[in-house]
Design a protein around this motif. Structure first.
Motif, PDB file in Angstrom:
ATOM      1  N   GLY A 143       0.750  -1.235  -0.064  1.00 14.57           N
ATOM      2  CA  GLY A 143       0.106   0.094   0.047  1.00 14.57           C
ATOM      3  C   GLY A 143       0.912   1.151   0.064  1.00 14.57           C
ATOM      4  O   GLY A 143       1.054   1.873   1.026  1.00 14.57           O
ATOM      5  N   PRO A 144       1.488   1.694  -1.025  1.00 14.66           N
ATOM      6  CA  PRO A 144       2.239   2.747  -1.218  1.00 14.66           C
ATOM      7  C   PRO A 144       1.545   4.014  -0.749  1.00 14.66           C
ATOM      8  O   PRO A 144       0.426   4.298  -1.042  1.00 14.66           O
ATOM      9  CB  PRO A 144       2.798   2.828  -2.738  1.00 14.66           C
ATOM     10  N   ALA A 236       4.801 -17.516   6.677  1.00 10.34           N
ATOM     11  CA  ALA A 236       6.227 -16.892   6.599  1.00 10.34           C
ATOM     12  C   ALA A 236       6.524 -15.750   6.210  1.00 10.34           C
ATOM     13  O   ALA A 236       7.501 -14.960   6.400  1.00 10.34           O
ATOM     14  CB  ALA A 236       7.047 -17.960   5.726  1.00 10.34           C
ATOM     15  N   TRP A 237       5.450 -15.118   5.648  1.00 15.29           N
ATOM     16  CA  TRP A 237       5.446 -13.863   5.124  1.00 15.29           C
ATOM     17  C   TRP A 237       5.663 -12.768   6.198  1.00 15.29           C
ATOM     18  O   TRP A 237       5.855 -11.575   6.087  1.00 15.29           O
ATOM     19  CB  TRP A 237       4.257 -13.533   3.934  1.00 15.29           C
ATOM     20  N   THR A 238       5.287 -13.025   7.318  1.00 10.67           N
ATOM     21  CA  THR A 238       5.119 -12.255   8.636  1.00 10.67           C
ATOM     22  C   THR A 238       6.422 -11.409   8.788  1.00 10.67           C
ATOM     23  O   THR A 238       6.533 -10.507   9.107  1.00 10.67           O
ATOM     24  CB  THR A 238       4.864 -12.973   9.660  1.00 10.67           C
ATOM     25  N   ASP A 239       7.558 -12.313   8.463  1.00  8.00           N
ATOM     26  CA  ASP A 239       8.852 -11.502   8.501  1.00  8.00           C
ATOM     27  C   ASP A 239       9.044 -10.420   7.718  1.00  8.00           C
ATOM     28  O   ASP A 239      10.062  -9.417   7.814  1.00  8.00           O
ATOM     29  CB  ASP A 239       9.995 -12.561   8.289  1.00  8.00           C
ATOM     30  N   LEU A 240       8.156 -10.223   6.549  1.00  8.96           N
ATOM     31  CA  LEU A 240       8.462  -9.232   5.763  1.00  8.96           C
ATOM     32  C   LEU A 240       7.372  -8.040   5.818  1.00  8.96           C
ATOM     33  O   LEU A 240       7.395  -7.066   5.026  1.00  8.96           O
ATOM     34  CB  LEU A 240       7.930  -9.979   4.127  1.00  8.96           C
ATOM     35  N   ALA A 241       6.797  -8.183   6.807  1.00  9.05           N
ATOM     36  CA  ALA A 241       5.698  -7.070   7.270  1.00  9.05           C
ATOM     37  C   ALA A 241       6.463  -5.861   7.367  1.00  9.05           C
ATOM     38  O   ALA A 241       7.557  -5.938   8.032  1.00  9.05           O
ATOM     39  CB  ALA A 241       4.772  -7.467   8.362  1.00  9.05           C
ATOM     40  N   GLU A 242       5.774  -4.760   7.005  1.00  9.88           N
ATOM     41  CA  GLU A 242       6.519  -3.432   7.101  1.00  9.88           C
ATOM     42  C   GLU A 242       5.671  -2.336   7.501  1.00  9.88           C
ATOM     43  O   GLU A 242       4.486  -2.389   6.769  1.00  9.88           O
ATOM     44  CB  GLU A 242       7.216  -3.103   5.922  1.00  9.88           C
ATOM     45  N   GLY A 280       0.808  10.370  16.988  1.00 11.45           N
ATOM     46  CA  GLY A 280       1.680   9.789  16.195  1.00 11.45           C
ATOM     47  C   GLY A 280       0.723   9.185  15.125  1.00 11.45           C
ATOM     48  O   GLY A 280      -0.451   8.929  15.101  1.00 11.45           O
ATOM     49  N   LEU A 281       1.807   8.461  14.092  1.00 13.53           N
ATOM     50  CA  LEU A 281       1.120   7.875  12.945  1.00 13.53           C
ATOM     51  C   LEU A 281       1.633   6.363  12.734  1.00 13.53           C
ATOM     52  O   LEU A 281       2.860   6.385  12.818  1.00 13.53           O
ATOM     53  CB  LEU A 281       1.349   8.813  11.656  1.00 13.53           C
ATOM     54  N   PHE A 282       0.904   5.371  12.555  1.00 12.65           N
ATOM     55  CA  PHE A 282       1.273   4.033  12.213  1.00 12.65           C
ATOM     56  C   PHE A 282       0.553   3.938  10.734  1.00 12.65           C
ATOM     57  O   PHE A 282      -0.498   3.775  10.702  1.00 12.65           O
ATOM     58  CB  PHE A 282       0.754   2.983  13.165  1.00 12.65           C
ATOM     59  N   ARG A 283       1.601   3.739   9.663  1.00 17.46           N
ATOM     60  CA  ARG A 283       1.230   3.481   8.408  1.00 17.46           C
ATOM     61  C   ARG A 283       1.711   2.169   7.873  1.00 17.46           C
ATOM     62  O   ARG A 283       2.849   2.025   7.465  1.00 17.46           O
ATOM     63  CB  ARG A 283       1.655   4.459   7.645  1.00 17.46           C
ATOM     64  N   PRO A 284       0.918   1.283   7.655  1.00 16.26           N
ATOM     65  CA  PRO A 284       1.097  -0.285   7.218  1.00 16.26           C
ATOM     66  C   PRO A 284       1.451   0.179   5.950  1.00 16.26           C
ATOM     67  O   PRO A 284       0.975   0.758   4.843  1.00 16.26           O
ATOM     68  CB  PRO A 284      -0.054  -0.870   7.123  1.00 16.26           C
ATOM     69  N   ILE A 285       2.831  -0.415   5.277  1.00 21.43           N
ATOM     70  CA  ILE A 285       3.342  -0.463   4.095  1.00 21.43           C
ATOM     71  C   ILE A 285       2.986  -1.952   3.353  1.00 21.43           C
ATOM     72  O   ILE A 285       2.436  -1.873   2.357  1.00 21.43           O
ATOM     73  CB  ILE A 285       4.712  -0.091   3.970  1.00 21.43           C
ATOM     74  N   THR A 286       3.053  -2.981   4.014  1.00 24.21           N
ATOM     75  CA  THR A 286       2.586  -4.100   3.455  1.00 24.21           C
ATOM     76  C   THR A 286       1.129  -4.371   4.007  1.00 24.21           C
ATOM     77  O   THR A 286       1.112  -4.170   5.465  1.00 24.21           O
ATOM     78  CB  THR A 286       3.363  -5.186   3.823  1.00 24.21           C
ATOM     79  N   LEU A 287       0.253  -4.382   3.363  1.00 23.11           N
ATOM     80  CA  LEU A 287      -1.409  -4.471   3.714  1.00 23.11           C
ATOM     81  C   LEU A 287      -1.396  -6.061   4.194  1.00 23.11           C
ATOM     82  O   LEU A 287      -2.265  -6.475   4.923  1.00 23.11           O
ATOM     83  CB  LEU A 287      -2.185  -4.017   3.040  1.00 23.11           C
ATOM     84  N   TYR A 288      -0.921  -6.845   3.302  1.00 24.10           N
ATOM     85  CA  TYR A 288      -0.867  -8.383   3.631  1.00 24.10           C
ATOM     86  C   TYR A 288       0.748  -8.907   3.223  1.00 24.10           C
ATOM     87  O   TYR A 288       1.110  -8.676   2.074  1.00 24.10           O
ATOM     88  CB  TYR A 288      -1.913  -9.182   2.971  1.00 24.10           C
ATOM     89  N   ALA A 292       1.240  -6.642  12.143  1.00 25.21           N
ATOM     90  CA  ALA A 292       0.675  -6.818  13.437  1.00 25.21           C
ATOM     91  C   ALA A 292       1.661  -6.762  14.592  1.00 25.21           C
ATOM     92  O   ALA A 292       1.230  -6.046  15.834  1.00 25.21           O
ATOM     93  CB  ALA A 292      -0.316  -7.989  13.611  1.00 25.21           C
ATOM     94  N   ALA A 293       2.687  -7.216  14.804  1.00 31.63           N
ATOM     95  CA  ALA A 293       3.748  -7.366  15.688  1.00 31.63           C
ATOM     96  C   ALA A 293       3.980  -5.956  16.317  1.00 31.63           C
ATOM     97  O   ALA A 293       4.230  -5.622  17.374  1.00 31.63           O
ATOM     98  CB  ALA A 293       4.734  -8.268  15.543  1.00 31.63           C
ATOM     99  N   GLU A 294       4.292  -4.997  15.307  1.00 32.62           N
ATOM    100  CA  GLU A 294       4.858  -3.729  15.380  1.00 32.62           C
ATOM    101  C   GLU A 294       3.666  -2.918  16.163  1.00 32.62           C
ATOM    102  O   GLU A 294       3.929  -2.069  17.024  1.00 32.62           O
ATOM    103  CB  GLU A 294       5.237  -2.983  14.136  1.00 32.62           C
ATOM    104  N   LEU A 295       2.541  -3.236  15.740  1.00 32.72           N
ATOM    105  CA  LEU A 295       1.172  -2.445  16.246  1.00 32.72           C
ATOM    106  C   LEU A 295       1.094  -2.858  17.794  1.00 32.72           C
ATOM    107  O   LEU A 295       0.494  -1.868  18.502  1.00 32.72           O
ATOM    108  CB  LEU A 295       0.101  -2.647  15.184  1.00 32.72           C
TER     109      LEU A 295
END
Length: 356
Positions: A143-144, A236-242, A280-288, A292-295
């Motif tokens: 989600g750019p 396994a993609w969880t590690d790529l979340a940003e 503050g702002l939390f903006r997901p860059i990977t939507l899937y 979740a862990a960061e949030l």
């Protein structure tokens, strides 16, 4: 004197097209629909000059199935569309996910449901992150929020598509697609254009065994095994979340927003910060995969949350699932058909800060 990197001033749509070419995209299959038409228009000449192929398909259904065919042959290929057109592509996307075929797909979200309008909206979040077609599948979704990010993430999309043998979706909207910003183009080094093609359908020869790419599994237990394999890949993609975190360290209230709404919310956050209010702002860059862990880590610090979307509440579900054991999130919808502004966001943010 050191030569400065080239800067160009382009629309988000054009940035995506340029990013695809930098990633060595060799085929583009398109069909016109507003607000993404700049992508096929640019590609119709640029990809030919780059030694690739452009096809103006007879429909969105045809374009998606051409993408499936190119991907099955191991070709770096892309299509783009907007909301109603994306609905027509869903059957082919499900087949690509089930067959583990790499592809890059762009959706410049417009207002809906139905034909809606040609303005910006975020009503396709569910379709984009849940697997909008039939069956149990997901695809990687970006989600750019800026034009530079649109360029950068398109390059990454091709890498992920081929590394993980999956469709990758880039979800923008009419704001991102039509907005112009300066970007610094770059090209990845050492792209292996033959990479991953040990599985691709390239014809049986004396030196190559017959290959099969399929999504039909009829033997007893075969489909269950394939679904288990796919789910393990998605997990396994969880590690790529940003995600981008902006002014979250000492914030009392975190705004959760993505894409164009994320950048509008950032403007509102800056204004509140100047007034001494801890937002503050939390903006997901990977939507899937959703970050979740960061949030959740922010929730465990005792922060409050307000989700703002240009829809009636879709990413809100992912926010609440992420923090459900420790917190909840308020919600402010921007109704599709309305154009959002930073000023519009001030009242709901202030109400949350004051506990109203």
């Amino acid at each position: 004197m050191t030569k400065q990197p080239e800067r160009i001033f382009v629309k988000g749509n054009e940035a995506i097209a340029r990013g695809a070419l930098a990633a060595k995209c060799k085929c583009f299959f398109g069909y016109p629909i507003t607000p993404q038409n700049d992508i096929p228009e640019f590609m119709s000449s640029a990809i030919i000059k780059a030694g690739g192929d452009f096809v103006q398909a007879e429909s969105e259904v045809a374009a998606a199935n051409m993408l499936l065919g190119a991907g099955a042959a191991g070709v770096r290929a892309m299509t783009s569309s907007s909301s109603p057109g994306m609905s027509l592509k869903q059957e082919a996307i499900s087949y690509m996910a089930g067959s583990e075929i790499p592809a890059v797909i762009v959706n410049m979200n417009r207002g809906g449901p139905g034909l809606g309008d040609i303005g910006p909206a975020q009503g396709d979040y569910f379709q984009s992150t849940r697997g909008g077609g039939h069956g149990d599948y997901r695809h990687f979704t970006f989600g750019p929020g800026t034009v530079q990010e649109a360029y950068d993430l398109t390059i990454r999309a091709f890498d992920i598509a081929f590394e993980h043998r999956t469709p990758v979706l880039i979800l923008g909207d009419a704001i991102l697609g039509q907005m112009k910003e300066p970007i610094t183009p770059w090209e990845p080094e050492n792209i292996d254009e033959e990479g991953g093609r040990d599985w691709a359908i390239m014809g049986k020869t004396a030196d190559r065994e017959k290959r099969l790419v399929k999504s039909l599994f009829l033997l007893e237990g075969e489909l269950a095994g394939q679904n288990k394999h796919l789910q393990a890949k998605y997990d396994a993609w969880t590690d790529l979340a940003e995600a981008e975190q902006f002014e979250t360290e000492d914030a009392d209230l975190i705004i959760c927003a993505y894409g164009s709404i994320g950048r509008i919310a950032k403007t509102a956050v800056r204004k509140f910060r100047k007034e001494g209010k801890k937002v503050g702002l939390f903006r997901p860059i990977t939507l899937y995969p959703f970050p979740a862990a960061e949030l959740k880590a922010l929730a465990e610090q005792g922060k409050r949350f307000l989700t703002i979307e240009h829809n009636l509440g879709q990413m809100l579900e992912d926010v609440r699932l992420s923090i459900r054991t420790v917190a909840d999130s308020d919600f402010y919808p921007i109704y599709p058909g309305n154009l959002p502004t930073p000023d519009e966001l001030e009242e709901p943010i202030l109400n949350c800060l004051e506990g109203k």
